[in-house]
Design an enzyme around this catalytic site. Structure first.
Site, PDB file in Angstrom:
ATOM      1  N   ASP A  66      25.891   9.358  27.185  1.00 31.29           N
ATOM      2  CA  ASP A  66      24.633   9.669  27.863  1.00 31.29           C
ATOM      3  C   ASP A  66      24.810   9.776  29.376  1.00 31.29           C
ATOM      4  OD1 ASP A  66      25.180   6.961  28.165  1.00 31.29           O
ATOM      5  OD2 ASP A  66      23.447   6.281  27.045  1.00 31.29           O
ATOM      6  N   ASN A 135      16.294  -3.615  23.045  1.00 29.91           N
ATOM      7  CA  ASN A 135      15.267  -3.006  22.190  1.00 29.91           C
ATOM      8  C   ASN A 135      15.876  -2.196  21.057  1.00 29.91           C
ATOM      9  OD1 ASN A 135      16.218  -0.695  23.423  1.00 29.91           O
ATOM     10  ND2 ASN A 135      14.265  -0.103  24.370  1.00 29.91           N
ATOM     11  N   HIS A 137      18.270   0.145  21.289  1.00 26.89           N
ATOM     12  CA  HIS A 137      18.748   1.509  21.544  1.00 26.89           C
ATOM     13  C   HIS A 137      20.266   1.582  21.491  1.00 26.89           C
ATOM     14  CE1 HIS A 137      18.646   0.760  26.166  1.00 26.89           C
ATOM     15  NE2 HIS A 137      19.910   0.980  25.883  1.00 26.89           N
ATOM     16  N   GLU A 142      16.092   5.634  22.546  1.00 26.01           N
ATOM     17  CA  GLU A 142      15.077   4.594  22.627  1.00 26.01           C
ATOM     18  C   GLU A 142      14.284   4.529  21.321  1.00 26.01           C
ATOM     19  OE1 GLU A 142      15.289   2.615  25.010  1.00 26.01           O
ATOM     20  OE2 GLU A 142      14.847   3.447  26.987  1.00 26.01           O
TER      21      GLU A 142
HETATM   22  C1  GLP Z   1      22.502   1.216  28.648  1.00 27.75           C
HETATM   23  C2  GLP Z   1      23.359   2.303  27.950  1.00 27.75           C
HETATM   24  C3  GLP Z   1      23.740   1.901  26.562  1.00 27.75           C
HETATM   25  C4  GLP Z   1      24.128   0.435  26.548  1.00 27.75           C
HETATM   26  C5  GLP Z   1      22.935  -0.422  26.848  1.00 27.75           C
HETATM   27  C6  GLP Z   1      23.236  -1.921  26.934  1.00 27.75           C
HETATM   28  O1  GLP Z   1      21.262   1.601  29.048  1.00 27.75           O
HETATM   29  N1  GLP Z   1      22.788   3.608  27.950  1.00 27.75           N
HETATM   30  O2  GLP Z   1      24.806   2.742  26.097  1.00 27.75           O
HETATM   31  O3  GLP Z   1      24.618   0.089  25.279  1.00 27.75           O
HETATM   32  O4  GLP Z   1      22.210   0.042  27.929  1.00 27.75           O
HETATM   33  O5  GLP Z   1      23.836  -2.262  28.143  1.00 27.75           O
HETATM   34  P1  GLP Z   1      24.549  -3.649  28.387  1.00 27.75           P
HETATM   35  O6  GLP Z   1      25.812  -3.602  27.585  1.00 27.75           O
HETATM   36  O7  GLP Z   1      24.809  -3.700  29.853  1.00 27.75           O
HETATM   37  O8  GLP Z   1      23.624  -4.700  27.909  1.00 27.75           O
END
Ligand code: GLP
Length: 259
Positions: A66, A135, A137, A142
């Site tokens: 992304d 959440n 995702h 989302e």
């Molecule tokens: C971000 C990314 C995701 C990631 C998630 C969790 O927004 N787009 O690919 O898995 O949030 O992030 P973290 O590992 O810092 O908790």
């Protein structure tokens, strides 16, 4: 779905070993990479394997999940910049072989279609590293995401923008939209390796592994994939109803593999 529940300090090494095994088998292979803090330790573990001469990713292709829409490409928190810093440079990859969705494109729909075509053209993703949002995702899919979705523009939830505000000066600076591989795109990878640690991820992990398959918790779509490994620490596993069974399955695995 395989769940590997470990003390926090073992998560990265075990996830990295799974990823490295797939890439060696597919050599040079196609790697799906994720941003966020969860995979950073996995990249560090892969970096150690490379330094020890046990792995070579110099010819491996990679695709990111992304990117924020409209973020300057040289912004330190653009996912293009993060992937360059944390993945390409650390793992000795060829920058020409690593792609991130183009959140600066004039025609975002076209950029998404081209991204899908590029993944197909590379022969698909052999192993996809995933984190998970609190959440539920995956990528930036989302809650409400179609479980068949392909790479597209998505609106970020307020909760995700607040969670990611730590990388910006202010929550108002976090872009409102992103390009993300769809859930259908992610499910096309041969093997999915999701890493999560901490109590804040416990409900998302429970819903992903044991909840109904639902757009409310996008990671629950992983239940539809035949080759998924969740590598989670004890805190992230703390809401699982079947935690003891997953632990027992992992403990007994060598006995089955040695037969
Ligand atoms: C971000 C990314 C995701 C990631 C998630 C969790 O927004 N787009 O690919 O898995 O949030 O992030 P973290 O590992 O810092 O908790």
């Amino acid at each position: 779905m395989e769940l590997i529940i470990l003390p926090s300090h073992d998560v990265d090494a075990v996830a990295a070993r799974l990823v490295a095994d797939d890439l060696r088998a597919a050599s040079p292979g196609v790697l799906g990479v994720a941003t966020g803090s969860s995979p950073l330790g996995v990249y560090a573990a892969l970096e150690r394997m490379i330094a020890a001469g046990d792995l070579d990713l110099s010819r491996t292709r990679a695709f990111a999940l992304d990117e924020y829409v409209g973020i300057p490409i040289d912004h330190p928190e653009s996912y293009a910049a993060v992937i360059r810093r944390e993945v390409v440079e650390r793992l000795g990859m060829n920058p020409a072989f690593v792609r991130v969705p183009d959140g600066r494109a004039d025609d975002l729909e076209l950029a998404c279609a081209e991204y899908e075509a590029a993944i197909r053209h590379a022969g698909g993703i052999d192993v996809q590293i995933l984190g998970i949002g609190a959440n539920g995702h995956i990528g930036f899919n989302e809650p409400s995401s179609s479980l068949a979705s392909r790479t597209r523009v998505k609106t970020l939830t307020r909760a995700t923008r607040e969670a990611n505000a730590r990388f910006f000066d202010d929550v108002a600076d976090v872009p409102t939209h992103c390009l993300t591989q769809g859930i259908g795109t992610i499910l096309d990878a041969q093997h999915l390796v999701l890493v999560a640690r901490g109590e804040a991820k416990a409900e998302a992990i429970r819903q992903a592994a044991e909840g109904p398959v639902s757009a409310r918790w996008p990671a629950s779509a992983l239940q539809l994939h035949p080759n998924v490994t969740l590598v989670v620490d004890d805190d992230a596993a703390s809401h699982l109803e079947l935690g003891d069974y997953y632990r027992e399955t992992y403990r007994l695995k060598p006995a089955v593999e040695d037969r």
